[in-house]
Design a protein around this motif. Structure first.
Motif, PDB file in Angstrom:
ATOM      1  N   GLU A 284       0.818  -1.213   0.000  1.00  0.00           N
ATOM      2  CA  GLU A 284       0.000   0.000   0.000  1.00  0.00           C
ATOM      3  C   GLU A 284       0.850   1.260   0.000  1.00  0.00           C
ATOM      4  OE1 GLU A 284      -3.348   2.108   2.886  1.00  0.00           O
ATOM      5  OE2 GLU A 284      -2.827  -0.009   3.156  1.00  0.00           O
ATOM      6  N   ASN A 285       1.952   1.238   0.762  1.00  0.00           N
ATOM      7  CA  ASN A 285       2.780   2.452   0.862  1.00  0.00           C
ATOM      8  C   ASN A 285       3.799   2.565  -0.276  1.00  0.00           C
ATOM      9  OD1 ASN A 285       4.587   0.469   1.630  1.00  0.00           O
ATOM     10  ND2 ASN A 285       5.466   1.654   3.318  1.00  0.00           N
ATOM     11  N   GLU A 286       3.736   1.638  -1.256  1.00  0.00           N
ATOM     12  CA  GLU A 286       4.627   1.692  -2.417  1.00  0.00           C
ATOM     13  C   GLU A 286       3.922   2.174  -3.684  1.00  0.00           C
ATOM     14  OE1 GLU A 286       7.810  -1.898  -1.979  1.00  0.00           O
ATOM     15  OE2 GLU A 286       5.734  -2.501  -2.410  1.00  0.00           O
ATOM     16  N   GLN A 287       2.640   2.478  -3.572  1.00  0.00           N
ATOM     17  CA  GLN A 287       1.873   2.792  -4.773  1.00  0.00           C
ATOM     18  C   GLN A 287       2.481   3.964  -5.547  1.00  0.00           C
ATOM     19  OE1 GLN A 287      -0.634   0.916  -5.910  1.00  0.00           O
ATOM     20  NE2 GLN A 287      -0.369  -0.463  -4.165  1.00  0.00           N
ATOM     21  N   VAL A 291       5.647   4.441  -9.512  1.00  0.00           N
ATOM     22  CA  VAL A 291       5.802   5.451 -10.566  1.00  0.00           C
ATOM     23  C   VAL A 291       7.180   6.087 -10.501  1.00  0.00           C
ATOM     24  CG1 VAL A 291       4.938   7.672 -11.426  1.00  0.00           C
ATOM     25  CG2 VAL A 291       3.328   5.910 -10.631  1.00  0.00           C
ATOM     26  N   LEU A 292       7.629   6.409  -9.295  1.00  0.00           N
ATOM     27  CA  LEU A 292       8.866   7.173  -9.147  1.00  0.00           C
ATOM     28  C   LEU A 292      10.115   6.378  -9.495  1.00  0.00           C
ATOM     29  CD1 LEU A 292       8.074   8.981  -5.775  1.00  0.00           C
ATOM     30  CD2 LEU A 292       7.695   9.806  -8.107  1.00  0.00           C
ATOM     31  N   GLN A 293      10.124   5.074  -9.187  1.00  0.00           N
ATOM     32  CA  GLN A 293      11.357   4.301  -9.317  1.00  0.00           C
ATOM     33  C   GLN A 293      11.437   3.466 -10.595  1.00  0.00           C
ATOM     34  OE1 GLN A 293      11.739   2.020  -5.679  1.00  0.00           O
ATOM     35  NE2 GLN A 293      12.696   3.735  -4.623  1.00  0.00           N
ATOM     36  N   ARG A 294      10.315   3.188 -11.201  1.00  0.00           N
ATOM     37  CA  ARG A 294      10.367   2.393 -12.422  1.00  0.00           C
ATOM     38  C   ARG A 294      10.634   3.280 -13.640  1.00  0.00           C
ATOM     39  NH1 ARG A 294       5.827  -2.410 -12.031  1.00  0.00           N
ATOM     40  NH2 ARG A 294       6.678  -3.373 -10.131  1.00  0.00           N
ATOM     41  N   ARG A 295      11.102   2.632 -14.695  1.00  0.00           N
ATOM     42  CA  ARG A 295      11.391   3.316 -15.956  1.00  0.00           C
ATOM     43  C   ARG A 295      10.288   3.028 -16.967  1.00  0.00           C
ATOM     44  NH1 ARG A 295      17.479   3.898 -16.717  1.00  0.00           N
ATOM     45  NH2 ARG A 295      18.365   3.393 -14.670  1.00  0.00           N
ATOM     46  N   CYS A 296      10.170   3.923 -17.936  1.00  0.00           N
ATOM     47  CA  CYS A 296       9.257   3.701 -19.048  1.00  0.00           C
ATOM     48  C   CYS A 296       9.946   4.150 -20.338  1.00  0.00           C
ATOM     49  CB  CYS A 296       7.944   4.448 -18.843  1.00  0.00           C
ATOM     50  SG  CYS A 296       8.080   6.238 -19.012  1.00  0.00           S
ATOM     51  N   LEU A 297       9.279   3.935 -21.461  1.00  0.00           N
ATOM     52  CA  LEU A 297       9.838   4.346 -22.742  1.00  0.00           C
ATOM     53  C   LEU A 297       9.553   5.839 -22.968  1.00  0.00           C
ATOM     54  CD1 LEU A 297       8.988   1.357 -25.086  1.00  0.00           C
ATOM     55  CD2 LEU A 297      10.848   1.650 -23.431  1.00  0.00           C
ATOM     56  N   PRO A 321       4.744   6.748 -15.449  1.00  0.00           N
ATOM     57  CA  PRO A 321       3.300   6.867 -15.237  1.00  0.00           C
ATOM     58  C   PRO A 321       2.607   5.546 -15.559  1.00  0.00           C
ATOM     59  CG  PRO A 321       4.145   8.769 -16.434  1.00  0.00           C
ATOM     60  CD  PRO A 321       5.267   7.785 -16.371  1.00  0.00           C
ATOM     61  N   ARG A 322       1.488   5.304 -14.915  1.00  0.00           N
ATOM     62  CA  ARG A 322       0.867   3.976 -14.979  1.00  0.00           C
ATOM     63  C   ARG A 322       0.420   3.589 -16.383  1.00  0.00           C
ATOM     64  NH1 ARG A 322       0.651   2.059 -10.014  1.00  0.00           N
ATOM     65  NH2 ARG A 322       0.684   3.534  -8.272  1.00  0.00           N
ATOM     66  N   ASP A 323       0.127   4.581 -17.241  1.00  0.00           N
ATOM     67  CA  ASP A 323      -0.308   4.225 -18.598  1.00  0.00           C
ATOM     68  C   ASP A 323       0.820   4.325 -19.617  1.00  0.00           C
ATOM     69  OD1 ASP A 323      -0.098   6.942 -18.452  1.00  0.00           O
ATOM     70  OD2 ASP A 323      -1.980   7.383 -19.504  1.00  0.00           O
ATOM     71  N   ALA A 324       2.067   4.548 -19.133  1.00  0.00           N
ATOM     72  CA  ALA A 324       3.207   4.596 -20.047  1.00  0.00           C
ATOM     73  C   ALA A 324       3.601   3.181 -20.459  1.00  0.00           C
ATOM     74  CB  ALA A 324       4.384   5.304 -19.382  1.00  0.00           C
ATOM     75  N   ILE A 325       4.369   3.086 -21.562  1.00  0.00           N
ATOM     76  CA  ILE A 325       4.819   1.782 -22.053  1.00  0.00           C
ATOM     77  C   ILE A 325       6.057   1.352 -21.267  1.00  0.00           C
ATOM     78  CG2 ILE A 325       5.618   0.481 -24.056  1.00  0.00           C
ATOM     79  CD1 ILE A 325       4.110   2.472 -25.817  1.00  0.00           C
ATOM     80  N   MET A 326       6.043   0.126 -20.763  1.00  0.00           N
ATOM     81  CA  MET A 326       7.126  -0.389 -19.927  1.00  0.00           C
ATOM     82  C   MET A 326       8.296  -0.902 -20.779  1.00  0.00           C
ATOM     83  SD  MET A 326       6.134   0.084 -16.803  1.00  0.00           S
ATOM     84  CE  MET A 326       5.267   1.570 -17.329  1.00  0.00           C
ATOM     85  N   PRO A 327       9.500  -0.948 -20.203  1.00  0.00           N
ATOM     86  CA  PRO A 327      10.680  -1.370 -20.969  1.00  0.00           C
ATOM     87  C   PRO A 327      10.573  -2.778 -21.546  1.00  0.00           C
ATOM     88  CG  PRO A 327      11.349  -0.239 -18.971  1.00  0.00           C
ATOM     89  CD  PRO A 327       9.877  -0.421 -18.872  1.00  0.00           C
TER      90      PRO A 327
END
Length: 355
Positions: A284-287, A291-297, A321-327
């Motif tokens: 719950e406290n990582e929600q 967004v902050l720590q993961r990467r996207c394209l 962001p949650r709707d961004a494309i993941m690596p």
């Protein structure tokens, strides 16, 4: 497997149950014993435990003298083994007042009985029966205790796995309410004893005896063994309790005092919270940190609509962001055509792409 001890459910999914073993630390004084009960409750103990034995029914004066000298932790005793047990024994009539004080302050009372008469006398006053390590090969006593119908708490110090298995099978054949405690019976308070606690035995017990509650009867200083045991599944902890480690007596030196006991309980409660669930999921406290720590394209440069995506057009950068494309979807993106303009550094979404 859960066991009811007093008003508490005890088991893997419940808070650890702490037994303050006052044992001989009453130093022969009923009033002192009562005060230790109150202090144990204030420090966070769930139960205050004593030991009901009479020296002639637990030790042989002749036998210990015939050993040619006092051994192990008994070597430091100034009196003979028989005399120490005589001094440490509590009169049966204390039971009424000790139980009354426990009831008054809201803590469970029990005592380890060391003969049949003590067992029969104590049963009406206790929510469970603690069996000391030295009794593990006295099968008629184990059977007598198991038939009383109360939960049995069995310590297993100075025994091998074969002896433990026989005792467990005997008790469970009569009484399914069993707490099985790993224990080391060297009571010297030496730091060397950490080499001999063998907490991993709890894993063996858990595999061999899945229908018991695990516990630890501990005589090492500090909290390390207790925290390790709880992490391995122990949910009943017993340690000796005193108000002053400098008092004269067989158990004071390695006992916990009110301050160290309270710290142990607090640290254990924090550990229980930290153990949490066996399921792996985004907490719950990582929600937000997802967004902050993961990467996207992201666009590696300004990309006009109509660009056919190549690997050189892409950066993999935080945030995501949650709707961004993941690596992990890079192979699916390559060769797609942008249908909107993208500025350098802007994230890519599936809605930005056509065939």
């Amino acid at each position: 497997m859960d066991i009811q001890i007093g008003n508490r459910l005890v088991g893997l999914n419940h808070p650890t149950y702490f037994i303050a073993d006052i044992a001989a630390n009453h130093d022969g004084s009923l009033e002192r014993a009562k005060q230790l009960i109150r202090l144990a409750k204030e420090a966070g103990a769930d139960a205050a435990k004593f030991q009901n034995f009479r020296a002639p029914k637990i030790v042989s004066d002749y036998g210990f003298k015939a050993l040619g000298g006092q051994k192990s932790h008994q070597a430091a005793w100034r009196k003979s083994v028989f005399e120490v047990y005589q001094d440490a024994s509590i009169p049966f009539e204390w039971t009424y007042e000790l139980k009354a004080v426990c009831d008054e302050v809201g803590i469970d009372y029990f005592s380890s009985p060391y003969d049949f008469e003590a067992t029969d006398f104590l049963v009406p006053y206790m929510p469970a029966i603690k069996v000391g390590s030295g009794e593990i090969t006295w099968h008629e006593a184990l059977e007598h205790i198991a038939r009383k119908g109360l939960p049995v708490i069995l310590a297993t110090g100075a025994s091998d796995i074969g002896e433990v298995a026989v005792a467990v099978r005997l008790i469970l054949s009569i009484n399914k309410q069993l707490v099985l405690m790993q224990c080391n019976t060297n009571y010297t308070a030496s730091l060397e004893n950490f080499n001999h606690v063998h907490l991993n035995v709890l894993k063996t017990y858990g595999l061999m005896f899945p229908d018991v509650v695990l516990g630890l009867s501990d005589h090492t200083p500090g909290h390390a063994a207790v925290l390790g045991a709880v992490a391995l599944g122990a949910r009943v902890i017993e340690k000796h309790f005193t108000d002053d480690n400098n008092r004269e007596g067989p158990d004071h030196k390695f006992a916990m005092n009110p301050d160290t006991w309270a710290q142990m309980v607090e640290n254990t409660r924090q550990l229980e919270r930290a153990l949490g669930s066996a399921d792996k999921f985004v907490a719950e406290n990582e929600q937000e940190t997802v967004v902050l720590q993961r990467r996207c394209l992201r666009a590696a440069r300004d990309l006009p609509a109509g660009t056919v995506i190549t690997r050189e057009d892409l950066d993999v950068l935080r945030p995501a962001p949650r709707d961004a494309i993941m690596p992990y979807d890079i192979p699916r993106v390559l060769g797609k055509r942008l249908i909107v303009d993208k500025v350098s550094g802007q994230e890519l979404r599936w809605t930005d792409l056509g065939e």
